[in-house]
Design an enzyme around this catalytic site. Structure first.
Site, short mmCIF file in Angstrom:
data_model
loop_
_atom_site.label_atom_id
_atom_site.label_comp_id
_atom_site.label_asym_id
_atom_site.label_seq_id
_atom_site.Cartn_x
_atom_site.Cartn_y
_atom_site.Cartn_z
N GLY A 133 0.56 -1.24 0.20
CA GLY A 133 0.08 -0.07 -0.12
C GLY A 133 0.74 1.13 0.09
O GLY A 133 0.83 1.90 -1.25
N PHE A 134 1.68 1.54 1.20
CA PHE A 134 2.90 2.39 1.05
C PHE A 134 1.87 3.80 1.28
O PHE A 134 2.51 5.01 1.03
CB PHE A 134 3.54 2.21 0.10
CG PHE A 134 4.02 0.80 0.10
CD1 PHE A 134 5.21 0.79 1.12
CD2 PHE A 134 4.27 0.20 -1.22
CE1 PHE A 134 5.41 -0.97 0.73
CE2 PHE A 134 4.38 -1.26 -1.05
CZ PHE A 134 5.14 -1.47 -0.55
N GLY A 166 1.65 -6.54 4.01
CA GLY A 166 2.39 -7.64 3.82
C GLY A 166 3.73 -7.37 5.32
O GLY A 166 4.79 -8.07 5.37
N ARG A 206 9.61 -0.89 21.33
CA ARG A 206 8.91 -2.81 21.79
C ARG A 206 9.58 -3.19 20.33
O ARG A 206 8.65 -2.55 19.27
CB ARG A 206 8.67 -2.93 22.26
CG ARG A 206 8.19 -4.79 22.67
CD ARG A 206 9.48 -5.06 23.42
NE ARG A 206 9.38 -5.96 24.58
CZ ARG A 206 8.12 -6.94 25.18
NH1 ARG A 206 7.31 -6.41 25.92
NH2 ARG A 206 8.61 -7.94 25.50
N PRO A 234 10.69 -9.42 15.22
CA PRO A 234 12.39 -9.01 14.85
C PRO A 234 12.05 -9.24 13.52
O PRO A 234 12.78 -8.70 12.83
CB PRO A 234 13.35 -9.81 15.82
CG PRO A 234 13.04 -10.06 16.46
CD PRO A 234 11.49 -10.44 16.86
N THR A 257 9.93 -9.87 10.79
CA THR A 257 8.71 -8.76 10.51
C THR A 257 9.25 -7.87 10.17
O THR A 257 9.34 -6.77 9.32
CB THR A 257 7.53 -9.13 10.61
OG1 THR A 257 7.70 -8.71 12.16
CG2 THR A 257 7.10 -10.93 10.64
N GLY A 312 6.58 1.67 16.63
CA GLY A 312 6.22 2.27 15.19
C GLY A 312 6.85 1.71 14.18
O GLY A 312 8.48 2.79 14.31
N GLU A 318 7.56 2.81 8.37
CA GLU A 318 7.96 4.58 8.04
C GLU A 318 9.32 4.84 8.11
O GLU A 318 10.15 5.40 7.49
CB GLU A 318 6.70 5.62 7.71
CG GLU A 318 5.63 4.73 7.25
CD GLU A 318 4.49 5.76 7.45
OE1 GLU A 318 4.39 6.76 6.83
OE2 GLU A 318 4.24 5.99 8.08
#
Length: 734
Positions: free
Chosen positions: A245-246, A473, A623, A627, A629, A696, A699
């Site tokens: 998507g991005f 994804g 957190r 790791p 993904t 998060g 990005e």
């Protein structure tokens, strides 16, 4: 339950959807079978602005298999889009304000002006090429280079400030012992997700089912309810698998609306799968930018002035201001600051979100300027950054919720071997190749929204988590299963996660790197509710200290469930109030994911060819739930950033506003041979102000990348490239 299980949060668990995707079992939007399915194709305008004066569909309707050709003369009506309101964030999902096929007006070159519906996609596309449209053109603004003189200040809001001022930065710059004052440009960029945009729409009376390539299920549902004047409850959006998507699938674009419109007009299910060219013509991309970055410092490198200004564009019928100076509010402790973002309205397709909007291109200008200042001061670029590391947010004085940039740089420098770098540009070689090393800071603000969730525990020990979040994804379902497993003390294999469907409890758009923390907060809250009920049941039935399932068996219950939020009208209002409260409460913190990007390049001194040969990225994302993904997300963002640095550029004809390279034949993306092994590491230190300490990912990984490449090219050659992409001619002529 009795005993303890090893925590699974923090472990590199394989993705729960991995088998389905690698074996072809995952069904994407354009793969859902429907009886009597018809196919649609778009006819695009060839002018930038004006009116349609004639439409000839004779040849198109004569093509065998054509069912209908819809134009503004015969299309069913649609309601206009709502005006954007920060009090109702679903109104922000409209890509444009155009009421497609309900108007004879043209607003950009490529706007859909007709839709052909046929028995096959081949017939629809063949007929679409035969539709003849006549226009009365109007004067248009399509040349960004000349339009910049009409730029005006970009409006700001609580979520996206547009500028800031602290002291007199221009005066401090003029008085500085050492200064740089540089101009940078970035080109327009387009989305190229592995799955192009597609819609499959089916009406059953006034009930609508839409299979859609979307990263905004709930807001799309609200938008379609408004546009087609049906109750929200009558619409189902299905999107369990989305092939990337991005940001490009965060808004509602004309293909979606026109597929639904065509299904209503023909009374048949309709599929509209955009070609690559149609994606460029009808889906917004990243705006170009012109940036000024000026830095003033004393002889020791202490910043006395930081000026960062930008000009970008929005469409005349939509688009979002690009927060180019976002990172500049927080990264450096300058005594004075001037940040400003200007925009110009143009008759081009409205721009939209593209991975790390603002920071992806803003870090290019800022971090390249910091690198240039380091050279003029004779300082190591990392040392200059550390001398200007702020204790609080420089503009507003807000405390950082979590900031470990010093630790990120220390670990990154060690893993990359920064100490082996010769500081003088052009001094390192590998045979005939010039070798350069560059570094830049990665930065992306962190937010959280609200999500509705139900968690169900069955007497067989299985757990079902239900939330309409998105899987594009990044491993979202795997991460939430890990979180639920630990929260309830059950094995990971016992947890199943249902997602990607508007029939499930609502989640916000998957954008802004908010989804994992947002959904986690609700999963944790629902799990706590469930455990409280279990404890109450256990006390009543004397099952304290035994397995959860045994408590349910003795209580005679097949399952129990706990929920956060609800889909009722009152529940949605309560969720909106919760969201506004969360946003306002979180404004007291300066919260962000950050990192350090280390790049090594080799440059051919005769041709200017640039090869990225080594990469290390170290990140503080709070957190780390998984790791494996998370590292995959980071590598993907770095690859996207390398594409932005060295290859990607949308070419727009400055006379007509037409995109001249609409597809992968002319829009260059990096391929496997262009990308070196990418070393990724995390600090894995929780942010105490976020659910489970999650900040998060995703990005932040593209930010700083273009600057790190440009800085490495400068180190290799002594030439500073100010304009992306960094192509052979720019290297040779700099």
């Amino acid at each position: 339950m009795t005993g303890t299980l090893d925590p699974v949060v923090g472990k590199p668990i394989d993705r729960v959807d991995g088998n389905a995707k690698t074996t072809g079992g995952a069904r994407f939007t354009a793969e859902y079978p429907y009886p009597n399915l018809a196919h649609a194709a778009l006819v695009h305008s060839t002018i930038a602005r004006g009116r349609i004066v004639s439409v000839d569909t004779t040849a198109a309707t004569a093509v065998p298999g054509v069912i209908a050709v819809l134009t503004h003369h015969n299309a069913p009506p649609m309601k206009p889009a709502s005006k954007a309101s920060r009090l109702n964030l679903s109104t922000l999902v409209s890509g444009t304000s155009v009421n497609f096929l309900n108007t004879d007006q043209v607003h950009w070159n490529g706007q859909p002006v007709a839709v052909v519906v046929a028995e096959s996609g081949e017939a629809a596309r063949a007929a679409a090429r035969l539709v003849r449209v006549g226009y009365r053109p109007s004067e248009s603004v399509v040349d960004f280079a000349t339009a910049q003189r009409d730029a005006k200040p970009q409006p700001g809001n609580a979520l996206m400030p547009s500028g800031a001022k602290k002291g007199d930065a221009e005066a401090a710059l003029a008085a500085a012992a050492v200064s740089v004052d540089l101009r940078f440009t970035t080109p327009p960029l387009n989305h190229n997700a592995i799955e192009p945009h597609a819609t499959t729409a089916a009406w059953d009376g006034d009930r609508l089912t839409v299979h859609e390539t979307t990263q905004s299920i709930d807001w799309l549902r609200s938008h379609l309810a408004l546009r087609f004047a049906v109750p929200r409850a009558n619409i189902r959006i299905v999107a369990p698998y989305v092939g990337g998507g991005f940001g490009g699938k965060g808004s509602v674009w004309p293909g979606t609306l026109l597929a639904v419109l065509a299904a209503r007009a023909t009374g048949r299910p309709v599929r509209l799968s955009l070609t690559r060219e149609a994606v460029y013509r009808t889906v917004g991309g990243r705006t170009p930018s012109v940036q000024r970055v000026a830095l003033g410092a004393d002889s020791n490198g202490k910043l006395s002035a930081l000026v960062h200004t930008s000009v970008s564009y929005v469409g005349r019928v939509g688009g979002t201001g690009e927060p180019v100076t976002s990172q500049s509010r927080h990264l450096y402790a300058a005594d004075t600051m001037l940040l400003r973002q200007d925009i110009v309205e143009m008759d081009l397709i409205p721009n939209t979100f593209m991975r790390a909007p603002g920071e992806a291109i803003g870090t290019f200008g800022l971090e390249a300027a910091v690198d240039e200042l380091a050279y003029r001061l004779g300082l190591d670029p990392i040392e200059l950054r550390m001398r200007n590391e702020p204790a609080v947010s420089p503009v507003d004085g807000h405390k950082f919720s979590h900031r470990l940039l010093r630790e990120v740089y220390a670990l990154g420098a060690d893993r990359f071997g920064w100490a082996n770098r010769s500081p003088r540009p052009g001094s390192m070689r590998d045979g005939r190749w010039l070798v350069g090393m560059g570094v830049a800071t990665a930065y992306h603000p962190a937010m959280r929204f609200t999500a509705d969730v139900t968690v169900r525990l069955s007497a067989d020990g299985s757990v079902l988590v239900r939330c309409g979040f998105h899987e594009m994804g990044m491993g979202a379902a795997t991460a939430q299963a890990q979180i639920a497993a630990d929260a309830l003390g059950v094995p990971f294999e016992a947890v199943r996660v249902a997602y990607g469907d508007s029939d499930l409890p609502a989640a916000p758009m998957a954008g802004g790197s908010i989804q994992t923390a947002t959904a986690a907060g609700s999963v944790l809250a629902a799990s706590e509710k469930l455990k409280r009920r279990l404890r109450s049941l256990a006390r009543r039935h004397g099952t304290d200290g035994v397995h959860h399932a045994e408590t349910l068996v003795r209580a005679g219950l097949p399952a129990i469930e706990a929920a956060v939020g609800s889909g009722t009208r009152l529940g949605r209002l309560a969720s909106q109030a919760r969201l506004m409260s969360t946003i306002m409460r979180d404004r007291r913190w300066a919260r962000a994911a950050c990192g350090a990007q280390f790049c090594e390049v080799r440059v051919d001194p005769d041709t200017g060819e640039v090869r990225v040969t080594r990469w290390t990225g170290v990140f503080d994302i709070g957190r780390v739930v998984n790791p494996k993904t998370a590292a995959s997300q980071m590598r993907g963002g770095i690859v996207m950033g390398i594409g932005m640095a060295l290859a990607e550029e949308t070419l727009v004809d400055p006379r007509t506003g037409r995109i001249m390279n609409p597809g992968l034949a002319g829009y260059h993306l990096p391929v496997h041979a262009d990308i070196p092994p990418i070393d990724v590491a995390f600090l894995d230190d929780p942010d105490p102000t976020m659910p489970l300490g999650i900040v998060g990912a995703g990005e932040v990984s593209i930010t700083g990348v273009a600057a790190a490449v440009a800085n490495a090219v400068h180190h290799a050659t002594g030439r500073r490239i100010h304009d992306l992409p960094i192509t052979l001619d720019k290297v040779m002529s700099a």
